[in-house]
Each structure stands twice: as C-alpha cells, then as structure tokens.
Design an enzyme around this catalytic site. Structure first.
Site, short mmCIF file in Angstrom:
data_model
loop_
_atom_site.label_atom_id
_atom_site.label_comp_id
_atom_site.label_asym_id
_atom_site.label_seq_id
_atom_site.Cartn_x
_atom_site.Cartn_y
_atom_site.Cartn_z
CE1 TYR A 14 -3.43 -2.48 -0.12
CE2 TYR A 14 -3.70 -2.23 2.28
CZ TYR A 14 -4.03 -3.22 1.07
OH TYR A 14 -4.83 -4.04 1.26
CE LYS A 59 0.69 -16.76 -2.59
NZ LYS A 59 0.11 -18.29 -3.02
CG ASP A 93 -2.24 -19.68 -1.14
OD1 ASP A 93 -1.31 -19.81 -0.39
OD2 ASP A 93 -2.07 -20.24 -2.20
CG ASP A 123 -6.94 -4.76 3.89
OD1 ASP A 123 -7.93 -4.67 4.78
OD2 ASP A 123 -6.83 -3.79 3.02
CG ASP A 153 -12.05 -6.78 6.55
OD1 ASP A 153 -11.59 -6.37 7.63
OD2 ASP A 153 -12.52 -6.10 5.72
#
Ligand code: NAD
Length: 368
Positions: free
Chosen positions: A142, A192, A225, A249, A253
């Site tokens: 970000y 990852k 993942d 993020d 959530d």
C-alpha cells in the site's frame, strides 16, 4: 507510578454514543478497582472539522503523542462526504496512525458462545474461538514505490510495489511474539514465500527473531492462501497470526466475520515502546460512524468496550481486569441481552445502547 493517561476521541455519528458507555466503565474501574485514569477528551473527524476547519488539530495530535493510550470512537458521515480529500474526517484518523507510527494492527477474532449462531460457519467451528491477527500497517504494497498507472505502448499499466525492510519485519514480528507470550504462546507467520521474494525475506526474518529472542514461543509458517483456507476450516488451531499489510487486510476481515456482528469487533494499533515501556497505542472499534442508526439508541457499545479491554491488557498490563470486563460482556450476552444488530433469535431481550452499558456495569459489580 503515575496515573495512566487516556485521550478519548469519540468522533462522529454513533462514536459519542458508544464512548459514553466506555466512559462509565472507565469510571467504574477508578471507583471500584482503585484503577483511576487521567482522562482527557478531544475532537477528531467531522466534529473537529466543524469546530476548527481540520479533522485533527495540532494540539490534539500533540496530546495523542503524550498519553499512554488513545481511545477512538468513529469518524465520518454523509455531511462530510463532499469535503475536499485533505480535510475529510478519515484524514484525522490517518494522521494519528501515521504520526504515532502505529505499525502493528491487532484484530482479535473472538467468538462469545452466546453469539456462535451468528457466524456463517458451524457452531462447533467458531464457539469459544479466540485468535489474534497482527497486520503490519505502515509499509508493504500500500506504500511501496514505484506505484501508479503508466502508459506503455498503446495500453496502460497499473503498478504497485511490495517492499519490506528487515527492520520493518523485525518490529512487527516482535509485537506478535510479545502478544503470544500473553496469550497461547503460539505465532503463525503468513506470507507467500513460494512466489514472492518479499515473502522469502519475511519468513527468514520472523524465524530469526523467533530463534534468537523468543525461543519459548512456538513458531510456524504458512502460505497466506493456505492460511485463508485454514481460517475457515478450523480457526481454533491458531493463537497469534502475523502477516503483512495486504494479506492482513484480507485475513483480518475474513477472520473477524467468523464471529458475527460488526458491533462486536474491537481493534488496537500499536507502535514502538515509549520511555515508560508502554507501546504507543490507539484503540478503536472496527465499525464506522453508522449514520443510519445515529441518535436512536440502537448502537452496540460492545466493540468500543472491548477496545478498552484491549487497552487494559496491552497498554496497562491489567490482563486480569481485561478478563473481568470480557467476562462481564460474555455474561450479559449469555443472559440474552441484545442490541438491535444482534437481534434475530427467539427469547432475546432487546436493549438500547445505554441499557447494554447498565447491564455490563451490573455484571462488573457482580464480579467483585
Ligand atoms: P459502518 O461501520 O458505519 O456501518 C455499517 C453497518 O453496520 C450499518 O448498517 C451500521 O448501522 C451497522 N453498525 C456499525 N456499527 C454498529 C454498532 N456499533 N452497532 C450496531 N450497528 C452497527 O460503515 P459504513 O456505513 O460503511 O460507513 C459509515 C461512515 O463511517 C462513513 O462515513 C465511513 O467513511 C465511516 N467509517 C469510519 C470508520 C472509522 O472511523 N474507523 C470505519 C469505517 C467507516
């Protein structure tokens, strides 16, 4: 030791309504547990813009830097939607996070037994769940450069860059290990590393910090993942999960929603330790200012109250008192009291914001 200081920034919409209940609980701790707080108040968001033409004044920012912890309600609302980006209510919150350098965002996913049927997952998967996601908040994709949309030949290309320095990974890893020591003593780091060099570095650095500084904490690694799948399959296998800004993020959530309503979700953002050893800290509910229910006594104050419980535990080293407050919330929910966002079951007792506060205070009294 001096009286711990708190800055309360209730903000807009339902912010002041839910914060009023927290104020009563803070007073309760002063009166009944000999745990007084030096409380000051300030404006943030739209209410600060109305009063001062800015969503956060320099004075309030300076006060936030001085206190032991900041408690924030919520900011924003339709009245401010058309303001210039530079003075939008959210800018006040972003300035606090940036200038306090709050790099570790803590999002617990905790499922009270009484609300297990609100989850989209089966009761036995979520009942009693208590995990903590630590998301790196001030770096990663970000913020990384280069970024933008550029023209390449006859088409446009969108670019963002995932970038992490070793020291950025080290400090958020330390936050996660420290938390784990106060909880179930387990950290799972997610990245990852199979496809991203930044993930390879992330894994190496977290492992190094674990080996050298926290050998007593059990450390594992998982591809993000696979972690997302495991969070849905059997979330109770985790204690603390530490991950980068982007994965955090998404994962926080998803994990938060395992537990039901937005009105129940607290959060904390922590920075570097101050001179007194306490981390810079901002505690706030995950929800926004809920303009659709403002002023109707419908807001659930529990997310904000549980944010204060996090402050007791992580800023003031009062884990026992945080447990007491969380148990009081659990008791009230087990008794069937529900604000409007939690209604839906047979036999529940509808209550207003302040009635929920009354019941939690009564449960606190009963705990003595
Ligand atoms: P929201 O979280 O305010 O509301 C979403 C829905 O959840 C609404 O139906 C609301 O009534 C309900 N809800 C939220 N909190 C609740 C509570 N404590 N009790 C009962 N019901 C609750 O999100 P939104 O509607 O997307 O945004 C409204 C405003 O809040 C916008 O201006 C947005 O920018 C702002 N916002 C602020 C923050 C923050 O301050 N951290 C976070 C998100 C949104």
């Amino acid at each position: 030791m001096s009286t711990p200081s708190l800055l309360i920034l209730a903000g807009d919409g339902i912010g002041p309504e839910v914060m009023a209940e927290v104020r009563r609980i803070i007073d309760w701790y002063g009166a009944k547990r000999d745990l007084p707080f030096d409380v000051s108040e300030g404006l943030v968001g739209g209410c600060s813009y109305d009063a001062h033409g800015t969503p956060l004044t320099d004075e309030t920012m300076a006060r936030a830097q001085e206190v032991d912890a900041v408690l924030l309600g919520a900011v924003g609302g339709p009245a401010y939607d058309n303001l210039d980006f530079s003075v939008k209510p959210e800018r006040g919150l972003l300035r606090l996070r940036k200038e306090m350098d709050l790099y570790a965002n803590l999002r617990p996913a905790q499922c009270f037994d009484a609300l297990a049927d609100f989850s989209s997952l089966k009761r036995d998967v979520v009942a009693g769940l208590d995990i903590m996601i630590v998301r790196e908040l001030t770096s990663g994709i970000y913020f990384g450069e280069p970024r933008g949309i550029i023209q390449e030949g006859n088409e446009r290309v969108g670019i963002n860059t995932q970038r992490y320095t070793e020291s950025e990974i080290e400090r958020v890893a330390r936050s996660a290990f420290e938390l784990a020591r106060r909880r179930g003593n387990k950290v799972c780091s997610m990245e990852k590393a199979n496809v991203m060099e930044s993930g390879v570095l992330w894994r190496e650095v977290v492992q190094k910090i674990g080996d050298t500084e926290y050998p007593d904490v059990e450390l594992s690694h998982m591809y993000a993942d696979a972690g997302a799948m495991q969070l849905c399959r059997w979330p109770k296998q985790f204690d603390v999960i530490v991950t980068d800004n982007l994965f955090g993020d998404l994962l926080s959530d998803a994990a938060a929603m395992l537990t039901g309503s937005l009105g129940m979700l607290p959060s904390a953002s922590l920075g570097a330790p101050m001179e007194n050893g306490r981390p810079k800290a901002l505690y706030e509910p995950v929800h926004g200012s809920a303009p659709d229910i403002t002023g109707q006594g419908k807001a659930n104050p529990i997310a904000c109250i549980l944010s204060f419980a996090m402050a007791l535990r992580y800023s003031f080293d009062k884990g026992n008192e945080a447990d007491r407050l969380e148990k009081a919330v659990e008791k009230v929910l087990a008794d069937g009291l529900r604000t409007a966002d939690l209604l839906g079951e047979d036999g529940a007792t509808p209550v207003t914001t302040s009635e929920m506060g009354d019941a939690i205070l009564a449960a606190l009294d009963a705990s003595l």
